[in-house]
Design a protein around this motif. Structure first.
Motif, mmCIF file in Angstrom:
data_model
loop_
_atom_site.group_PDB
_atom_site.id
_atom_site.type_symbol
_atom_site.label_atom_id
_atom_site.label_comp_id
_atom_site.label_asym_id
_atom_site.label_seq_id
_atom_site.Cartn_x
_atom_site.Cartn_y
_atom_site.Cartn_z
ATOM 1 N N UNK A 122 41.082 26.276 25.910
ATOM 2 C CA UNK A 122 40.393 25.423 26.888
ATOM 3 C C UNK A 122 40.746 25.862 28.303
ATOM 4 N N UNK A 123 39.857 25.618 29.261
ATOM 5 C CA UNK A 123 40.165 25.992 30.648
ATOM 6 C C UNK A 123 41.484 25.376 31.100
ATOM 7 N N UNK A 124 42.247 26.153 31.843
ATOM 8 C CA UNK A 124 43.507 25.656 32.362
ATOM 9 C C UNK A 124 43.233 24.723 33.535
ATOM 10 N N UNK A 125 44.280 24.066 34.004
ATOM 11 C CA UNK A 125 44.130 23.172 35.160
ATOM 12 C C UNK A 125 43.625 23.921 36.387
ATOM 13 N N UNK A 126 44.077 25.153 36.551
ATOM 14 C CA UNK A 126 43.648 25.919 37.720
ATOM 15 C C UNK A 126 42.190 26.366 37.566
ATOM 16 N N UNK A 127 41.755 26.602 36.312
ATOM 17 C CA UNK A 127 40.336 26.904 36.080
ATOM 18 C C UNK A 127 39.470 25.688 36.417
ATOM 19 N N UNK A 144 41.488 29.378 47.011
ATOM 20 C CA UNK A 144 42.835 28.941 46.625
ATOM 21 C C UNK A 144 43.012 29.015 45.109
ATOM 22 N N UNK A 145 41.996 28.550 44.370
ATOM 23 C CA UNK A 145 42.077 28.567 42.905
ATOM 24 C C UNK A 145 42.194 30.001 42.384
ATOM 25 N N UNK A 188 33.445 34.889 43.872
ATOM 26 C CA UNK A 188 33.756 35.077 42.452
ATOM 27 C C UNK A 188 33.560 36.535 42.040
ATOM 28 N N UNK A 189 32.533 37.152 42.572
ATOM 29 C CA UNK A 189 32.204 38.528 42.202
ATOM 30 C C UNK A 189 33.157 39.526 42.843
ATOM 31 N N UNK A 190 33.396 39.384 44.135
ATOM 32 C CA UNK A 190 34.164 40.389 44.868
ATOM 33 C C UNK A 190 35.677 40.169 44.783
ATOM 34 N N UNK A 191 36.089 38.910 44.917
ATOM 35 C CA UNK A 191 37.519 38.612 44.912
ATOM 36 C C UNK A 191 38.020 38.327 43.492
ATOM 37 N N UNK A 192 37.213 37.571 42.746
ATOM 38 C CA UNK A 192 37.651 37.197 41.406
ATOM 39 C C UNK A 192 37.230 38.154 40.324
#
Length: 297
Positions: A122-127, A144-145, A188-192
């Motif tokens: 399951x997604x974590x708290x940070x997700x 931040x996330x 999301x694309x470039x940093x994540x």
């Protein structure tokens, strides 16, 4: 066929027979895959048949299942830990390559990790914090996330995201209000390092989803970031096929313009062997056919 029937009739008294090879190196499991007999494949695997035994030519049962396009057999082997679906044959091809070579796109999608992923935690708290930042349209919260280890490729089911089906973080970002959605999607694309071509439940990529929604700006944004216009959904359909089917002329023109130097898109076929041009003819969109020809040939 006699070899296969004999192995099943003798039963558990001679388990080694399930892995006996004929003069070509074929096991009963291999023959069952060749005949696309899902129930026999399942029965043999339960009785201890070894899915990792190759023929004298180096071909595995998974290679045959993919080449014949048997969705049921591919699904069964995909769940089996010793099926070696990612092992290459002497020709350098994996099971999915054999499916694609024979235009069995549904089988190919089953053999693709992004289409049929293993169960995730399951997604974590940070997700979840990442999701909340996306839903609020807060680029700072998203930053931040991600900085704290959130997964930019996290999947969120409707119970968490409020959507209709399980979606990626990228798709959810693009669903949001126009003011910030592209800025957040770019983060999301470039940093994540989010995967712009990640597939969800029906084998759809973000490009498929936003073509179906007739979201021109989102489709343009995805194409500008090299979204795979050749990606197929579970039925083997490209985004162009969906645009043609729905008579979305602007999107047909947009997709064809971005892919002008790739005429293979015009010749791409779905799981039943149909092209985008076939879709135009079937649905009576005769005005689209000349557009396809002009832009893609």
């Amino acid at each position: 066929m006699y070899f296969l029937e004999r192995a099943l009739k003798i039963g558990s008294d001679m388990p080694s027979l399930y892995n006996q090879q004929d003069c070509l190196g074929r096991t009963p499991l291999y023959i069952a895959c060749q005949k696309k007999n899902t129930s026999v494949v399942q029965q043999l695997l339960r009785k201890g048949a070894d899915a990792s035994i190759a023929t004298h030519f180096g071909l595995l049962p998974a290679h045959l299942a993919a080449a014949t396009g048997s969705v049921g057999v591919c699904q069964t082997l995909r769940k089996h830990k010793h099926a070696r679906i990612d092992t290459s044959s002497p020709a350098g091809k994996k099971a999915r390559d054999y499916a694609l070579d024979n235009f069995h796109f549904s089988a190919a999608n089953i053999l693709l990790d992004k289409y049929n992923p293993r169960k995730r935690d399951p997604p974590t708290n940070i997700d979840v914090a990442l999701l909340q930042g996306i839903l609020r349209g807060s680029t700072n919260d998203v930053d931040v996330a991600l900085a704290n280890g959130a997964d930019a490729n996290a999947l969120f089911d409707p119970a968490i995201s409020g959507g209709r089906q399980t979606e990626t973080a990228m798709t959810i970002a693009l669903f949001q209000s126009p003011e910030r959605r592209f800025e957040i999607a770019a983060i999301l694309l470039d940093y994540g390092e989010a995967d712009v071509d990640a597939k969800i439940e029906r084998g759809e990529t973000a490009l498929h989803i936003f073509v179906k929604r007739n979201d021109i700006s989102a489709v343009k944004w995805l194409l500008e970031r090299n979204a795979d216009f050749m990606a197929r959904d579970a039925k083997g359909r490209t985004a162009l096929m969906l645009a043609v089917k729905k008579d979305l002329v602007i999107l047909v023109n947009l997709l064809s313009r971005f892919t002008r130097h790739s005429p293979k898109l015009l010749h791409a076929i779905d799981g039943k062997g149909h092209t985008a041009m076939d879709y135009a003819r079937w649905y009576g969109h005769n005005h689209i056919a000349p557009l396809l020809m002009r832009n893609l040939i």
